[in-house]
Scaffold this motif. Structure first.
Motif, PDB file in Angstrom:
ATOM      1  N   LEU A  85       0.842  -1.193   0.000  1.00  0.00           N
ATOM      2  CA  LEU A  85       0.000   0.000   0.000  1.00  0.00           C
ATOM      3  C   LEU A  85       0.876   1.243   0.000  1.00  0.00           C
ATOM      4  CD1 LEU A  85      -2.740   1.402   0.144  1.00  0.00           C
ATOM      5  CD2 LEU A  85      -2.714   1.054   2.636  1.00  0.00           C
ATOM      6  N   PHE A  86       1.988   1.207   0.728  1.00  0.00           N
ATOM      7  CA  PHE A  86       2.920   2.345   0.736  1.00  0.00           C
ATOM      8  C   PHE A  86       3.461   2.608  -0.671  1.00  0.00           C
ATOM      9  CE2 PHE A  86       7.207   4.083   0.922  1.00  0.00           C
ATOM     10  CZ  PHE A  86       6.992   5.247   1.652  1.00  0.00           C
ATOM     11  N   ASP A  87       3.832   1.539  -1.389  1.00  0.00           N
ATOM     12  CA  ASP A  87       4.337   1.689  -2.765  1.00  0.00           C
ATOM     13  C   ASP A  87       3.275   2.320  -3.669  1.00  0.00           C
ATOM     14  OD1 ASP A  87       6.775   0.460  -2.119  1.00  0.00           O
ATOM     15  OD2 ASP A  87       6.054  -1.531  -2.705  1.00  0.00           O
ATOM     16  N   LEU A  88       2.020   1.884  -3.508  1.00  0.00           N
ATOM     17  CA  LEU A  88       0.929   2.439  -4.303  1.00  0.00           C
ATOM     18  C   LEU A  88       0.739   3.924  -3.985  1.00  0.00           C
ATOM     19  CD1 LEU A  88      -1.349   1.965  -6.358  1.00  0.00           C
ATOM     20  CD2 LEU A  88      -2.832   1.391  -4.428  1.00  0.00           C
ATOM     21  N   LYS A  89       0.813   4.267  -2.704  1.00  0.00           N
ATOM     22  CA  LYS A  89       0.683   5.679  -2.308  1.00  0.00           C
ATOM     23  C   LYS A  89       1.817   6.508  -2.907  1.00  0.00           C
ATOM     24  CE  LYS A  89      -1.948   5.103   1.924  1.00  0.00           C
ATOM     25  NZ  LYS A  89      -1.992   5.258   3.384  1.00  0.00           N
ATOM     26  N   SER A  90       3.004   5.953  -2.922  1.00  0.00           N
ATOM     27  CA  SER A  90       4.146   6.663  -3.515  1.00  0.00           C
ATOM     28  C   SER A  90       3.950   6.875  -5.011  1.00  0.00           C
ATOM     29  CB  SER A  90       5.442   5.886  -3.266  1.00  0.00           C
ATOM     30  OG  SER A  90       5.721   5.818  -1.895  1.00  0.00           O
ATOM     31  N   LEU A  91       3.466   5.837  -5.698  1.00  0.00           N
ATOM     32  CA  LEU A  91       3.195   5.943  -7.137  1.00  0.00           C
ATOM     33  C   LEU A  91       2.126   7.003  -7.390  1.00  0.00           C
ATOM     34  CD1 LEU A  91       3.694   4.849 -10.012  1.00  0.00           C
ATOM     35  CD2 LEU A  91       1.945   3.123  -9.551  1.00  0.00           C
ATOM     36  N   TYR A  92       1.061   6.970  -6.609  1.00  0.00           N
ATOM     37  CA  TYR A  92      -0.012   7.960  -6.736  1.00  0.00           C
ATOM     38  C   TYR A  92       0.540   9.370  -6.512  1.00  0.00           C
ATOM     39  CZ  TYR A  92      -4.294  10.553  -5.726  1.00  0.00           C
ATOM     40  OH  TYR A  92      -5.299  11.481  -5.724  1.00  0.00           O
ATOM     41  N   SER A  93       1.337   9.536  -5.471  1.00  0.00           N
ATOM     42  CA  SER A  93       1.906  10.855  -5.159  1.00  0.00           C
ATOM     43  C   SER A  93       2.771  11.387  -6.291  1.00  0.00           C
ATOM     44  CB  SER A  93       2.729  10.793  -3.868  1.00  0.00           C
ATOM     45  OG  SER A  93       1.898  10.514  -2.776  1.00  0.00           O
ATOM     46  N   SER A  94       3.454  10.478  -6.968  1.00  0.00           N
ATOM     47  CA  SER A  94       4.319  10.911  -8.074  1.00  0.00           C
ATOM     48  C   SER A  94       3.511  11.334  -9.297  1.00  0.00           C
ATOM     49  CB  SER A  94       5.302   9.798  -8.453  1.00  0.00           C
ATOM     50  OG  SER A  94       4.647   8.743  -9.135  1.00  0.00           O
ATOM     51  N   ARG A  95       2.250  10.925  -9.375  1.00  0.00           N
ATOM     52  CA  ARG A  95       1.422  11.203 -10.542  1.00  0.00           C
ATOM     53  C   ARG A  95       0.371  12.288 -10.322  1.00  0.00           C
ATOM     54  NH1 ARG A  95       0.017   4.989 -12.450  1.00  0.00           N
ATOM     55  NH2 ARG A  95       2.072   4.495 -13.326  1.00  0.00           N
ATOM     56  N   VAL A  96       0.026  12.565  -9.086  1.00  0.00           N
ATOM     57  CA  VAL A  96      -1.144  13.386  -8.776  1.00  0.00           C
ATOM     58  C   VAL A  96      -1.090  14.781  -9.407  1.00  0.00           C
ATOM     59  CG1 VAL A  96      -0.336  14.280  -6.538  1.00  0.00           C
ATOM     60  CG2 VAL A  96      -2.780  13.959  -6.955  1.00  0.00           C
TER      61      VAL A  96
END
Length: 157
Positions: free
Chosen positions: A115-126
């Protein structure tokens, strides 16, 4: 990824009698390879080049296009999408998204990620999502509510 773009795209197309395509499915069909196979053979940059090529093809053929969440990773696709006027950003609670995609081997950028990795990916794209979106909707709402919200926004232009 995992926000319901395909489900909502199909729903909107049926409700409004519009043409629809899921870009990832279109790529798989055109290349006769799965997304993971394309990633393995060409890498992410090779996949993004194909994604851009087929996005341009589909823009003239379909009314509604569901793209993969990572389409904004490519500068070419991002710049092309910035020129469009009706980009809808489907946002959703990341815990819901994580539970939808955590075991999906067809998503190379999410498979076996935390979930942390997904949050990081989302943060990089938002910020890129925000830059191209005409509207942002919460896709944890019902399809009929999303349909009403999107239709209202599109008719208020």
């Amino acid at each position: 990824m995992g926000t319901g773009k395909t489900t909502l795209g199909k729903y909107l197309a049926k409700a409004e009698h519009l043409t629809y395509v899921d870009l990832d499915a279109y790529i798989v069909q055109q290349e006769n390879k799965t997304i993971p196979n394309i990633f393995n053979q060409l890498g992410e940059s090779g996949f993004r080049a194909l994604e851009y090529k087929y996005l341009k093809q589909c823009m003239d053929r379909f009314d509604i296009i569901s793209t993969g969440g990572g389409i904004i990773e490519s500068d070419k696709s991002f710049d092309f999408l910035k020129q469009q006027t009706k980009i809808i950003w489907l946002d959703c609670d990341l815990t819901i998204v994580y539970n939808r995609i955590k075991n999906d081997s067809n998503r190379p950028n999410a498979n076996n990620k935390s979930l942390f990795d997904l949050k990081s990916l989302y943060s990089s794209r938002v910020s890129r999502y925000n830059e191209i979106a005409f509207i942002k909707v919460n896709s944890s709402n019902s399809l009929s509510d999303l349909h009403k919200e999107i239709k209202k926004e599109l008719t208020c232009e």
